[in-house]
Design a protein around this motif. Structure first.
Motif, short mmCIF file in Angstrom:
data_model
loop_
_atom_site.label_atom_id
_atom_site.label_comp_id
_atom_site.label_asym_id
_atom_site.label_seq_id
_atom_site.Cartn_x
_atom_site.Cartn_y
_atom_site.Cartn_z
N ILE A 172 0.89 -1.23 0.26
CA ILE A 172 0.05 0.08 0.00
C ILE A 172 0.92 1.29 0.02
CG2 ILE A 172 -1.72 1.42 1.51
CD1 ILE A 172 -2.81 -1.31 2.44
N LEU A 173 2.03 1.20 0.80
CA LEU A 173 2.74 2.41 0.87
C LEU A 173 3.62 2.61 -0.47
CD1 LEU A 173 3.95 2.22 4.60
CD2 LEU A 173 2.27 3.80 3.41
N GLN A 174 4.10 1.41 -1.04
CA GLN A 174 4.93 1.44 -2.19
C GLN A 174 4.03 2.12 -3.34
OE1 GLN A 174 8.00 1.09 -2.05
NE2 GLN A 174 8.42 1.33 -4.21
N ALA A 175 2.70 1.70 -3.33
CA ALA A 175 1.68 2.29 -4.31
C ALA A 175 1.26 3.64 -3.98
CB ALA A 175 0.49 1.22 -4.13
N ALA A 176 1.81 4.45 -2.96
CA ALA A 176 1.48 5.75 -2.72
C ALA A 176 0.09 5.77 -2.36
CB ALA A 176 1.94 6.84 -3.91
N LEU A 177 -0.77 4.76 -1.82
CA LEU A 177 -2.11 4.90 -1.41
C LEU A 177 -2.33 5.63 -0.01
CD1 LEU A 177 -3.56 1.47 -2.68
CD2 LEU A 177 -3.68 3.67 -3.80
N GLY A 178 -1.12 5.70 0.62
CA GLY A 178 -0.99 6.41 1.92
C GLY A 178 -1.24 5.56 3.22
N PRO A 179 -0.83 6.14 4.30
CA PRO A 179 -1.02 5.28 5.66
C PRO A 179 -2.53 5.29 5.99
CG PRO A 179 -0.17 7.65 6.07
CD PRO A 179 -0.42 7.43 4.45
N THR A 180 -3.52 6.13 5.50
CA THR A 180 -4.97 5.89 5.88
C THR A 180 -5.44 4.68 5.49
OG1 THR A 180 -5.35 8.32 5.85
CG2 THR A 180 -7.10 6.90 5.67
N VAL A 181 -5.14 4.12 4.36
CA VAL A 181 -5.48 2.89 3.48
C VAL A 181 -5.06 1.79 4.34
CG1 VAL A 181 -5.67 1.32 1.59
CG2 VAL A 181 -6.07 3.98 1.59
N VAL A 182 -3.65 1.78 4.94
CA VAL A 182 -3.03 0.74 5.62
C VAL A 182 -3.94 0.52 7.07
CG1 VAL A 182 -1.00 -0.06 6.86
CG2 VAL A 182 -0.84 1.43 5.01
N PHE A 183 -4.34 1.77 7.63
CA PHE A 183 -5.04 1.65 9.11
C PHE A 183 -6.25 1.12 8.78
CE2 PHE A 183 -2.10 5.12 10.68
CZ PHE A 183 -1.51 4.68 11.73
N HIS A 184 -6.98 1.39 7.50
CA HIS A 184 -8.23 0.85 7.37
C HIS A 184 -8.17 -0.89 7.16
CE1 HIS A 184 -10.23 4.75 5.66
NE2 HIS A 184 -9.98 4.90 6.95
N VAL A 185 -7.27 -1.23 6.52
CA VAL A 185 -7.04 -2.72 6.52
C VAL A 185 -6.81 -3.46 7.77
CG1 VAL A 185 -5.38 -4.42 5.47
CG2 VAL A 185 -6.36 -2.53 3.98
N PHE A 186 -6.00 -2.74 8.64
CA PHE A 186 -5.65 -3.21 9.82
C PHE A 186 -6.98 -3.26 10.98
CE2 PHE A 186 -0.99 -2.14 9.63
CZ PHE A 186 -0.66 -3.13 8.60
N ALA A 187 -7.83 -2.17 10.69
CA ALA A 187 -9.12 -2.18 11.47
C ALA A 187 -10.10 -3.26 11.22
CB ALA A 187 -9.65 -0.74 11.28
N ALA A 188 -10.01 -3.42 9.78
CA ALA A 188 -11.10 -4.30 9.41
C ALA A 188 -10.70 -5.76 9.66
CB ALA A 188 -11.19 -4.52 7.66
N ALA A 189 -9.23 -5.88 9.96
CA ALA A 189 -9.07 -7.39 10.37
C ALA A 189 -9.54 -7.48 11.69
CB ALA A 189 -7.54 -7.52 10.09
N ALA A 190 -9.16 -6.50 12.54
CA ALA A 190 -9.63 -6.66 13.97
C ALA A 190 -10.98 -6.74 14.06
CB ALA A 190 -9.34 -5.48 14.81
N LEU A 191 -12.10 -6.18 13.19
CA LEU A 191 -13.41 -6.29 13.27
C LEU A 191 -13.95 -7.78 12.95
CD1 LEU A 191 -14.41 -2.68 12.12
CD2 LEU A 191 -14.73 -3.66 14.46
#
Length: 424
Positions: A391-410
């Motif tokens: 995600i970071l290498q594709a320049a999508l930004g840290p917000t998308v990374v956080f969203h993925v980790f949040a979805a995993a916890a839920l």
């Protein structure tokens, strides 16, 4: 020939279980998990320095790939060593696995090429994966009655305690030590701990009654699990009464490990991407693990009163909501508070999930169940560094990374709602 007929320096009969011995076992297992936590999480705090080291030639995508290799090794180690611990004794597997991850953490500090580092992390991860199920099963077997969740929390608190030590070491001496020195510190701590375990840690082979186990205890266990006598641990956890539970536990563990180890691998770098200075970014990793330690003890006390099921599910939901909050950014003080809540939820759900797993199977299959749940669930930990790097290498930004980790916890919380209650 049985294991009992071949005593060695690595296997010993279980001694009588005095209260002092019980808590000594818990302390030794916790220390072993703590040094494992340091060696595992040190990669996340060393990552900014590794990315800045031009001689390694790392980019964010390659860094994510390298970060995933330790977790791939942990999957192999947990799945293989869990059943071996049930057959050969937990002490033997703790010592052998600890020796493996100590040696290859030393190698991590000495390599000159990314592929060498990746190979060393993979092999170190195999050792790390073998330590956890053996320590959890051994400490649970020695746990005082009514303190199951507390003991599981104390032992698994070693992971975030190790993370705290790694973050503090990087903040205080990261500059002079460099990333190589940080791995060297982890290897030294591991060597000290494994030496202590060699001389002090007792053993237990669950296929025979322990010295301190009464006839009534053994009879109650046999009555609860009449089918268990001739089955191996693997056959037990995949048999009719346990199969659905096993699959759901693996899915839940996959999801929570993706969230927890994703944060531990990428949080420092994510906060750097969000324009927080390096000193502040290291504090976020420190607070994440401090929150995990402190909060997990409070929730363990609650779990000992009401059971691990509601506490585990609630903790996973808290982690998901807190990580969503991190994606919004804000003042350092507010984000530090949200980071602490994320640590409380993510680590507590992982800790209570392990206690729930250990409480859901007969003693002769306990390490196997833990090995499978944590081992195959390690796929989430493998995916987490890769996803963050992509995600970071594709320049999508840290917000998308956080969203993925949040979805995993839920996802973890939702999956656990489907786990059937145990009927003894």
């Amino acid at each position: 020939m049985t294991v009992e007929a071949q005593p060695s320096a690595l296997t010993r009969p279980a001694p009588p279980r005095t209260p002092a011995l019980m808590w000594a076992v818990v302390a030794l297992c916790t220390a072993a998990i703590t040094v494992e936590g340091f060696d595992l999480i040190v990669y996340g705090v060393a990552l900014p320095a590794m990315l800045a080291d031009g001689s390694l030639g790392l980019d964010k995508s390659l860094a994510g790939t390298l970060g995933s290799l330790a977790y791939a090794g942990m999957l192999v180690g947990a799945v293989v060593c869990g059943p071996l611990a049930d057959r050969l004794g937990r002490r033997r597997l703790v010592l052998a696995s600890g020796a493996v991850f100590t040696v290859f953490t030393v190698v991590c500090a000495l390599v000159t090429e990314p592929w060498q580092f990746g190979a060393a992390r993979l092999l170190a991860g195999i050792g790390m994966g073998g330590v956890m199920p053996s320590c959890v099963a051994l400490s649970k077997e020695y746990a005082p009655r009514g303190r199951s969740a507390l003991v599981a929390t104390v032992v698994l608190a070693g992971i975030p305690v190790g993370g705290v030590l790694a973050a503090l070491t990087a903040a205080a001496w990261g500059g002079p030590l460099g990333w190589r020195g940080l791995f060297g510190v982890g290897a030294a701590l591991s060597a000290i701990m494994m030496t202590a375990a060699y001389f002090l840690l007792p053993d237990s082979v669950p296929s025979r009654p322990a010295t301190g186990t009464t006839v009534q205890d053994a009879a109650r266990e046999a009555a609860r699990n009449p089918q268990d006598g001739g089955e191996t641990g693997v056959r037990t956890i995949l048999s009719g009464p346990y199969a659905r539970r096993t699959v759901l536990f693996i899915i839940a563990n996959f999801a929570v490990l993706l969230s927890w180890y994703g944060l531990n691998t990428w949080l420092t770098q994510l906060m750097r991407e969000m324009d927080y200075p390096l000193g502040s970014a290291l504090r976020f990793t420190l607070v994440l693990n401090l929150g995990a330690v402190v909060g997990s003890f409070a929730l363990a006390a609650l779990a000992d009163r009401i059971g691990p099921r509601p506490v585990t599910i609630g903790s996973a939901a808290l982690a998901g909501l807190a990580v969503l909050g991190l994606s919004q950014g804000g003042s350092t003080v507010v984000i530090l508070g949200i980071t602490a809540l994320a640590g409380v939820g993510a680590h507590s759900s992982l800790t209570m999930l392990n206690d729930w797993v250990a409480s859901s199977y007969p003693a002769t299959a306990r390490a196997t169940a833990l090995g499978w749940a944590s081992g195959f669930g390690r796929g989430g930990a493998i995916v987490a560094p890769l996803v963050g790097g992509w995600i970071l290498q594709a320049a999508l930004g840290p917000t998308v990374v956080f969203h993925v980790f949040a979805a995993a916890a839920l996802l973890c919380a939702v999956t656990l709602l489907a786990v059937p209650a145990r009927r003894d």
